[in-house]
Scaffold this motif. Structure first.
Motif, PDB file in Angstrom:
ATOM      1  N   LEU A 141       0.826  -1.211   0.000  1.00 30.59           N
ATOM      2  CA  LEU A 141       0.000   0.000   0.000  1.00 30.59           C
ATOM      3  C   LEU A 141       0.858   1.257   0.000  1.00 30.59           C
ATOM      4  O   LEU A 141       0.548   2.242  -0.682  1.00 30.59           O
ATOM      5  CB  LEU A 141      -0.929  -0.004   1.218  1.00 30.59           C
ATOM      6  CG  LEU A 141      -2.037  -1.062   1.216  1.00 30.59           C
ATOM      7  CD1 LEU A 141      -2.745  -1.096   2.568  1.00 30.59           C
ATOM      8  CD2 LEU A 141      -3.043  -0.793   0.100  1.00 30.59           C
TER       9      LEU A 141
ATOM     10  N   LEU B 114       0.524   3.860  -3.727  1.00 27.69           N
ATOM     11  CA  LEU B 114      -0.082   5.185  -3.616  1.00 27.69           C
ATOM     12  C   LEU B 114       0.755   6.269  -4.299  1.00 27.69           C
ATOM     13  O   LEU B 114       0.234   7.336  -4.650  1.00 27.69           O
ATOM     14  CB  LEU B 114      -0.324   5.547  -2.143  1.00 27.69           C
ATOM     15  CG  LEU B 114      -1.513   4.845  -1.477  1.00 27.69           C
ATOM     16  CD1 LEU B 114      -1.605   5.234  -0.002  1.00 27.69           C
ATOM     17  CD2 LEU B 114      -2.814   5.177  -2.186  1.00 27.69           C
TER      18      LEU B 114
ATOM     19  N   ILE C   4      -0.440   7.659  -7.757  1.00 31.68           N
ATOM     20  CA  ILE C   4      -1.575   8.585  -7.858  1.00 31.68           C
ATOM     21  C   ILE C   4      -1.141  10.039  -7.761  1.00 31.68           C
ATOM     22  O   ILE C   4      -1.794  10.940  -8.316  1.00 31.68           O
ATOM     23  CB  ILE C   4      -2.599   8.264  -6.742  1.00 31.68           C
ATOM     24  CG1 ILE C   4      -3.029   6.798  -6.823  1.00 31.68           C
ATOM     25  CG2 ILE C   4      -3.798   9.191  -6.810  1.00 31.68           C
ATOM     26  CD1 ILE C   4      -3.895   6.360  -5.651  1.00 31.68           C
ATOM     27  N   ILE C   5      -0.044  10.317  -7.073  1.00 31.84           N
ATOM     28  CA  ILE C   5       0.316  11.680  -6.670  1.00 31.84           C
ATOM     29  C   ILE C   5       0.342  12.697  -7.816  1.00 31.84           C
ATOM     30  O   ILE C   5      -0.213  13.800  -7.676  1.00 31.84           O
ATOM     31  CB  ILE C   5       1.653  11.665  -5.890  1.00 31.84           C
ATOM     32  CG1 ILE C   5       1.414  11.055  -4.502  1.00 31.84           C
ATOM     33  CG2 ILE C   5       2.256  13.064  -5.775  1.00 31.84           C
ATOM     34  CD1 ILE C   5       2.658  10.946  -3.635  1.00 31.84           C
TER      35      ILE C   5
ATOM     36  N   ILE D 124      -2.119  12.296   0.257  1.00 31.35           N
ATOM     37  CA  ILE D 124      -1.800  10.933  -0.184  1.00 31.35           C
ATOM     38  C   ILE D 124      -0.392  10.545   0.274  1.00 31.35           C
ATOM     39  O   ILE D 124      -0.162   9.420   0.732  1.00 31.35           O
ATOM     40  CB  ILE D 124      -1.920  10.816  -1.719  1.00 31.35           C
ATOM     41  CG1 ILE D 124      -3.381  10.953  -2.134  1.00 31.35           C
ATOM     42  CG2 ILE D 124      -1.349   9.477  -2.212  1.00 31.35           C
ATOM     43  CD1 ILE D 124      -3.581  11.000  -3.633  1.00 31.35           C
ATOM     44  N   TYR D 125       0.547  11.491   0.183  1.00 33.31           N
ATOM     45  CA  TYR D 125       1.907  11.219   0.648  1.00 33.31           C
ATOM     46  C   TYR D 125       1.906  10.890   2.135  1.00 33.31           C
ATOM     47  O   TYR D 125       2.619   9.973   2.579  1.00 33.31           O
ATOM     48  CB  TYR D 125       2.810  12.421   0.374  1.00 33.31           C
ATOM     49  CG  TYR D 125       4.209  12.242   0.915  1.00 33.31           C
ATOM     50  CD1 TYR D 125       5.137  11.453   0.237  1.00 33.31           C
ATOM     51  CD2 TYR D 125       4.599  12.849   2.111  1.00 33.31           C
ATOM     52  CE1 TYR D 125       6.415  11.277   0.734  1.00 33.31           C
ATOM     53  CE2 TYR D 125       5.869  12.669   2.619  1.00 33.31           C
ATOM     54  CZ  TYR D 125       6.773  11.886   1.930  1.00 33.31           C
ATOM     55  OH  TYR D 125       8.036  11.708   2.440  1.00 33.31           O
TER      56      TYR D 125
ATOM     57  N   ILE E  20      -0.599   9.591   3.905  1.00 35.09           N
ATOM     58  CA  ILE E  20      -1.233   8.291   4.114  1.00 35.09           C
ATOM     59  C   ILE E  20      -0.273   7.163   3.748  1.00 35.09           C
ATOM     60  O   ILE E  20      -0.156   6.170   4.485  1.00 35.09           O
ATOM     61  CB  ILE E  20      -2.533   8.192   3.296  1.00 35.09           C
ATOM     62  CG1 ILE E  20      -3.572   9.180   3.836  1.00 35.09           C
ATOM     63  CG2 ILE E  20      -3.083   6.775   3.319  1.00 35.09           C
ATOM     64  CD1 ILE E  20      -4.808   9.302   2.969  1.00 35.09           C
ATOM     65  N   ARG E  21       0.439   7.286   2.619  1.00 36.38           N
ATOM     66  CA  ARG E  21       1.361   6.216   2.222  1.00 36.38           C
ATOM     67  C   ARG E  21       2.515   6.084   3.218  1.00 36.38           C
ATOM     68  O   ARG E  21       3.021   4.993   3.466  1.00 36.38           O
ATOM     69  CB  ARG E  21       1.861   6.389   0.797  1.00 36.38           C
ATOM     70  CG  ARG E  21       2.695   7.549   0.375  1.00 36.38           C
ATOM     71  CD  ARG E  21       4.142   7.577   0.714  1.00 36.38           C
ATOM     72  NE  ARG E  21       4.807   6.293   0.613  1.00 36.38           N
ATOM     73  CZ  ARG E  21       5.991   6.074   1.155  1.00 36.38           C
ATOM     74  NH1 ARG E  21       6.590   7.014   1.885  1.00 36.38           N
ATOM     75  NH2 ARG E  21       6.586   4.917   1.026  1.00 36.38           N
TER      76      ARG E  21
ATOM     77  N   GLY F 120       6.538   3.892  -7.627  1.00 41.12           N
ATOM     78  CA  GLY F 120       5.500   2.985  -7.165  1.00 41.12           C
ATOM     79  C   GLY F 120       5.717   1.552  -7.598  1.00 41.12           C
ATOM     80  O   GLY F 120       5.672   0.620  -6.772  1.00 41.12           O
TER      81      GLY F 120
END
Length: 401
Positions: A281, A285, A288-289, A300-301, A303-304, A367
């Protein structure tokens, strides 16, 4: 166990200033006139130097003295901060890359510099296997809380003080020297002496080190393209320094929340599958950034980073069980080199991609390539997976071999 609070305090002080140093140095180098590509080259040299120091610290820690080695490696960042405070000379600034600095913030994937193998081995020496993941989790939380405080302080100073670089480097210098002083209070680990000649790393440990290093190398090749220069990406898309600091604060908060659940995830999924799931995970992610607005990209950064860090205490504890006590610092240093060298090389590659505007390629590469780390880790070690609360399953499995 009385040594654990001292180790926690040392980690906390270091994490406070590394909470902003990891992203501040690239911004600082650009601020004083260096190009994005030069930042990548600086990071490559710093990573090579850090790798040499990591190897040296691991072997010195196992064969000579954990405490004295920790003292030596801990004081090196002071020379960097002093240089940043008192000069803008190109040669001197370039030479600071030789003192083992890391561009890896929490969730970066390259480890914590030459101090990391010694601190990790120190903790393993002072704890029993049944409590080791919990202790690593607690110490990680201490580090994360300190990093949150450091990055939050950075954000405030960047808003209200014009010359915030100087102030932040001064704070880092004071905290670094304080952590060195506290290290003097540690009780050294007794080094087991061998009368007979033995291999530096025994064959069984060597095989496990190779597997850990190989999987970690792929993770570092991927993450190294982005994480050391992510602050430059956010800068290029128009975010001011204090917002970048707040993004990193958010990533540390996410990591702190995630680490609380490390022990529970280990019990539910088993150590190896927990590492595989959450590191996966943390990798995907990244893709997507570049397709979302900058602020969303920051979320997002963050969360990852949380997903990536959730697996770290589990991975540290598992690795300590794979290595014999007298080989832990060396084993950590060797696996650390396997992460750091690819990390530095890919950072240079990432700086070229960022400078040329190939943003989508940069994040997609990060990723997909870093995804090989958890995949290989599960392939190599799935036979050790367990869903029990203690560490005896690992020990038993290893002894059976």
């Amino acid at each position: 166990m009385k040594q654990i609070p001292l180790l926690g305090l040392i980690r906390g002080l270091r994490s406070f200033y590394f909470g902003y140093i990891a992203f501040l140095i690239p911004l600082f180098l650009v601020h004083i006139g260096f190009s994005t590509i030069y930042v990548g080259i600086y990071a490559l040299v710093a990573t090579i130097a850090s790798s040499v120091l990591v190897l040296l610290s691991g072997f010195m820690g196992d064969l000579y003295s954990r405490k004295k080695t920790l003292l030596l490696m801990s004081v090196l960042p002071a020379f960097i901060f002093i240089s940043f405070l008192f000069t803008r000379n190109f040669i001197i600034i370039s030479l600071t890359s030789l003192f083992g600095i890391t561009f890896s913030a929490i969730g970066g994937g390259a480890g914590g510099g030459p101090v990391a193998p010694i601190l990790t081995a120190f903790v393993a020496d002072k704890t029993d296997p049944a409590n080791r993941t919990r202790i690593y989790s607690i110490l990680m939380i201490v580090s994360i809380v300190a990093a949150i405080a450091g990055s939050s302080t950075s954000a405030l100073l960047e808003i209200y003080i014009a010359n915030y670089y100087q102030v932040l480097f001064l704070i880092a210098l004071v905290l670094n020297l304080t952590s060195v002083a506290i290290t003097l209070l540690l009780e050294d680990t007794k080094i087991r002496k061998h009368k007979e000649k033995t291999p530096t790393i025994k064959m069984e440990s060597g095989g496990n080190i190779l597997k850990i290093g190989l999987s970690g190398a792929f993770g570092s090749v991927g993450l190294g393209v982005v994480t050391p220069i992510i602050s430059l990406y956010f800068h290029d898309v128009g975010l001011p320094a204090y917002i970048i600091s707040e993004i990193f604060t958010g990533s540390y908060i996410a990591a702190g929340i995630a680490v609380v659940f490390s022990t529970y995830m280990e019990r539910f999924f088993g150590a190896i599958y927990a590492i595989g799931i959450f590191r996966t995970l943390g990798s995907v992610l990244f893709i997507i950034i570049p397709f979302v607005p900058p602020i969303v990209a920051g979320v997002i950064y963050a969360i990852r980073t949380g997903f990536y860090q959730l697996a770290l205490p589990i991975r540290q504890s598992f690795q300590m069980e794979l290595l014999k006590p007298e080989e832990r610092a060396r084993g950590n240093s060797l696996t650390g080199i396997a992460r750091r060298l690819p990390y530095g090389a890919s950072t240079t590659f990432g700086s070229f991609l960022l400078s040329a505007g190939y943003i989508t390629l940069m994040f997609s590469f990060a990723g997909f390539v870093s995804l090989l780390d958890p995949v290989l880790y599960v392939i190599f070690f799935r036979k050790y997976n367990r869903k029990v609360s203690g560490e005896k399953a690992i020990v038993t499995k290893i002894e059976e071999k």
